[in-house]
Scaffold this active site. Structure first.
Site, PDB file in Angstrom:
ATOM      1  CG  ASN A   1      26.892  28.713  41.132  1.00  0.00           C
ATOM      2  OD1 ASN A   1      26.383  28.356  42.006  1.00  0.00           O
ATOM      3  ND2 ASN A   1      27.692  28.076  40.559  1.00  0.00           N
TER       4      ASN A   1
ATOM      5  NE  ARG B   1      26.011  18.774  40.790  1.00  0.00           N
ATOM      6  CZ  ARG B   1      25.902  20.020  40.974  1.00  0.00           C
ATOM      7  NH1 ARG B   1      25.197  20.750  40.395  1.00  0.00           N
ATOM      8  NH2 ARG B   1      27.090  20.789  41.563  1.00  0.00           N
TER       9      ARG B   1
ATOM     10  CD  GLN C   1      26.747  18.187  33.877  1.00  0.00           C
ATOM     11  OE1 GLN C   1      25.689  18.359  34.521  1.00  0.00           O
ATOM     12  NE2 GLN C   1      27.710  19.006  34.356  1.00  0.00           N
TER      13      GLN C   1
ATOM     14  CG  HIS D   1      25.889  21.924  34.758  1.00  0.00           C
ATOM     15  ND1 HIS D   1      26.510  21.205  35.518  1.00  0.00           N
ATOM     16  CD2 HIS D   1      25.207  22.855  35.288  1.00  0.00           C
ATOM     17  CE1 HIS D   1      26.212  21.625  36.648  1.00  0.00           C
ATOM     18  NE2 HIS D   1      25.327  22.641  36.757  1.00  0.00           N
TER      19      HIS D   1
END
Lengths: 370, 370
Positions: free
Chosen positions: A120, A259, A288, A312
C-alpha cells in the site's frame, strides 16, 4: 491442521454490499475456503480490546496470527507470552509496530513476523499528496460552505494557497517518502527536501530534484509543508512534541500518514489552536480506533480551518486490499507448505533476529533523530 | 481623468484580517491609491444583479470596467449598449465568457477585452488534481466521519480507490489541461488521454506519456476520471448533458473547474443519484453565486458519497490573487498611458475583432464537439 487467528475491522452491511472490502471480518481476505479446503481452521474477530477479548481468548492456541495496521490487534509482550503455539505473525498491510518485536524474537524460540511490503505504499503516497493539497487549498471549509447552502469566497480564500512555490520536506525517504517526492515533482515546489539516516542515490536525487538536509530541525525550519513517512519505534515515538513543533515555520502544515504515536496529539492540537501550525492532516491515530474525544478529530486553527484528518484508511483502498490480501495469502502459503520461501523484504523478524533495518538493530541505525 | 468600475466579491472581516485578499471590494486589487494619485476615479462594488444594481448605475459612464470570473459582473449586450464611454473591459483572472464578446466587438466601435492569461492556470490545475484524489480516495465522508466522533473504516473504504492504474482524460489540453496531465504523470495512471481540436506536439505527448483520442465520446467511454478544461462558448454550453454523460463509464468521476454552464446541472445530479457517475467535483457553477438550492451543492451517489464541490475559488488562491492583481494593473497601465502595449496572449477582442482562437473565429475552429 493449523489454527489461524485473523483480526480485522467489521464491515457490516458495507462488506455485504462491496465484496471487494476484503479486509473485513465478513470477507476475511478471501482465505476461508482456501484454508478450510486444506483442513486448517480460521477464527476471525474484530474484538481485540481488554483482557477478555476474543483476540485474547483465541490467541492461546493459534499457530498463525494475522493482524492489520487499520484495526491493530496489539501483540504485546504479555499476549505473546500467552501464545504458546504461535509460529508466525503476519501483518496484512505495512507497519508491524503493533507487535512487540523484541518480545517476538524471544517468543517460542523466535517467531516470524512478516508484512506485505509494498502493498500500500502507492495508496499512502497518494493520500499524502491529496492531504497536502486539501490543506493548502483549504478544501474542507470550502466544501462545507457550499454543502450548507452558503457562498462566501473570501471566507475560504483567506487561507488558500498554491502548492507551487512552497517548500515541502519529508521525514524519511523510504518506499513511501520517495513516492511522495516523485508525485510532488511536477507541482513546481520551491524545494523538495528530505531528512533520513540514509541518503538517496545522487542520480535519484537529481531525477526527483530533491535535497537531503543534515538535521531534522534544519529541515523543519525551511518547510511550508512537512510530511511524516518514518516507521514508529522508540526513537520516533512522540518525536513531534511541543519542542520539535516549535522549530517548524509559523503557519506551516504537518501531514502524518505514518503512525499516530509519532506525534504528541495534545501538542499538535495546541499548535493548531495558536496558529503556529496552519493545518494538520493524515489518517493515523493512537490508539486505533481513535476515542471519540481524541483532540485531533476537531482541532482547528484560529480561522477554524486546517483539519484534514480521516480514519486510518489511506492504505486500505479497494486496490490496496486486493494487494495485501494476495500478499498475505502468499506468506501463509509459504508457511503452510513448509517452504518458508518468503520474499526477504517481507520479513521483519525471523529466526529470533531482526530481518530489517526499519525497526531494529538500533545500534547500527540512527533513524530520524540525530 | 478616467473612471474605472471594479466588480469584486465582498471580503468583509476576512479582507480586514488578510490584506492579501486582494480580489475583494475592500482591498480593490491594491490599485486605488495608484489610480487616484494619477487623478483617476475608482468605483468598486459587489452589487451586480438586477437592473438597479450599482454595477448597472455606474457602468453608464465608466471608461474601464474590471470584473472577475469568481463573482462575475455579466457584461451582456444590454449592459454594453448602455456603457457609452466604455473602452476596455478587463477580466482580473482568466475566462471572459461573462462578457458578450460578439457584442463587445460592436460596442463603441469595438472595445478591448483583455484577461490576465496564465495568472491562475497552476492554481486551477492543482485544484483539479486535488479534486480527483478527493473523489477517488473518498475523502469527504471520511473526514466528516472522524470530525463527528465516529470510526468505521469499512463505511468509507467501500468506495476508496487508488489513482494508480486508472484512466484519466481531459476535455481540451490548453494551458490548464496540459498542466493537469503533467501533474498526473508520476501517479502511474493506466492511461492519460485528451480530446482537443489541436493536438500536442509529439515530443510533448511523449514527455507526458499521453494520447489524443479522435472523438469526445470515444475518450469518455475509456475514462475512469474525466476533467473538463475547455472554455465556455456556444459549442460547449450544456455539452455534458444526459446523452453525453451516458457515454461515460458507469461508476466514473467527472471534475469541472472550467465553467458551470458546460454541464447540465440537473443531468449531473441525476447521474450521481443513479450511480452512473460515482462522483462530481470542482468549483464552477451557473450562475454565480450559486443559488442556495443549486442541485450540485448536495447531489450524492447511492452510497451518499461523491460530492467534492467548492465555491469558485480554485483560481483565487492568495498566490493567484497577487498574480491577477499585478496583471490587471499592467493592463490598466498599458491602457492609461496610451501605449496599448498589451501582452498579445491577454487580448480576447481588440479593435473590433477576435484576438484569440479560444472564444471566437468559430468558422476556423472546431473546439471540443466534432
Amino acid at each position: 491442521m493449523v489454527k489461524v487467528l485473523l483480526v480485522l475491522y467489521d464491515g457490516g452491511k458495507h462488506a455485504q454490499e462491496v465484496p471487494a472490502l476484503l479486509g473485513t471480518t465478513e470477507n476475511e481476505l478471501g482465505i476461508r475456503k482456501w484454508l478450510e479446503d486444506q483442513g486448517h481452521t480460521l477464527v476471525t474477530t474484530s474484538d481485540k480490546e481488554g483482557e477478555n477479548s476474543k483476540f485474547d481468548q483465541e490467541l492461546v492456541d493459534a499457530e498463525v496470527i494475522i493482524t492489520t495496521p487499520f484495526h491493530p490487534g496489539y501483540l504485546t509482550a504479555e499476549r505473546l507470552a500467552k501464545a504458546k503455539n504461535l509460529k508466525i505473525a503476519i501483518t496484512a498491510g505495512i507497519g508491524s509496530d503493533h507487535v512487540d518485536l523484541a518480545a517476538a524474537n524471544k517468543t517460542n524460540g523466535g517467531i516470524t513476523v512478516a508484512e506485505v511490503t509494498g502493498s500500500n505504499v502507492v495508496s499512502v503516497a497518494e493520500h499524502v499528496v491529496m492531504t497536502i493539497l486539501v490543506l493548502l487549498r483549504n478544501f474542507v471549509p470550502a466544501h462545507e460552505q457550499v454543502a450548507s447552502g452558503k457562498w462566501d469566497v473570501a471566507a475560504v480564500a483567506k487561507q488558500e494557497y498554491d502548492l507551487e512555490g512552497k517548500v515541502v520536506g519529508t521525514v524519511a525517504v523510504g518506499r513511501i517518502g520517495e513516492r511522495v517526492l516523485r508525485r510532488l515533482k511536477p507541482f513546481g515546489c520551491k524545494e523538495l527536501l528530505y531528512f533520513d539516516y540514509q541518503g538517496l542515490k545522487p542520480e535519484v536525487e537529481a531525477e526527483i530534484g530533491c535535497r537531503r538536509v543534515d538535521t531534522l530541525e534544519e529541515m523543519l525550519a525551511q518547510c511550508d509543508v512537512v510530511t511524516i513517512n518514518c516507521p514508529l519505534h522508540e526513537k520516533t515515538k512522540g518525536l513531534f512534541n511541543k519542542e520539535l513543533i516549535s522549530k517548524m515555520k509559523k503557519g506551516s502544515y504537518l501531514v502524518n500518514t505514518a503512525r499516530g504515536a509519532i506525534v504528541v496529539k495534545e501538542d499538535v492540537a495546541e499548535a493548531l489552536r495558536t496558529g503556529h501550525l496552519a493545518g494538520y492532516g493524515g489518517d493515523v491515530w493512537f490508539p486505533q480506533p481513535a476515542p471519540g474525544d481524541h483532540p485531533l478529530r476537531t482541532a482547528v486553527n484560529p480561522f477554524g480551518f486546517g483539519n484534514a484528518m480521516t480514519p486510518h484508511m489511506s492504505g486500505t483502498s479497494l486496490d490496496a486490499q486486493k494487494r495485501y490480501a494476495d500478499g498475505t495469502k502468499a506468506i501463509l502459503e509459504s508457511y503452510l507448505t513448509g517452504k518458508h520461501d518468503y520474499r526477504p523484504e517481507d520479513l521483519i523478524v525471523y529466526n529470533g533476529d531482526w530481518a530489517t533495518r526499519s525497526y531494529g538493530q538500533r545500534d547500527k541505525i540512527n533513524t530520524v533523530k540525530q
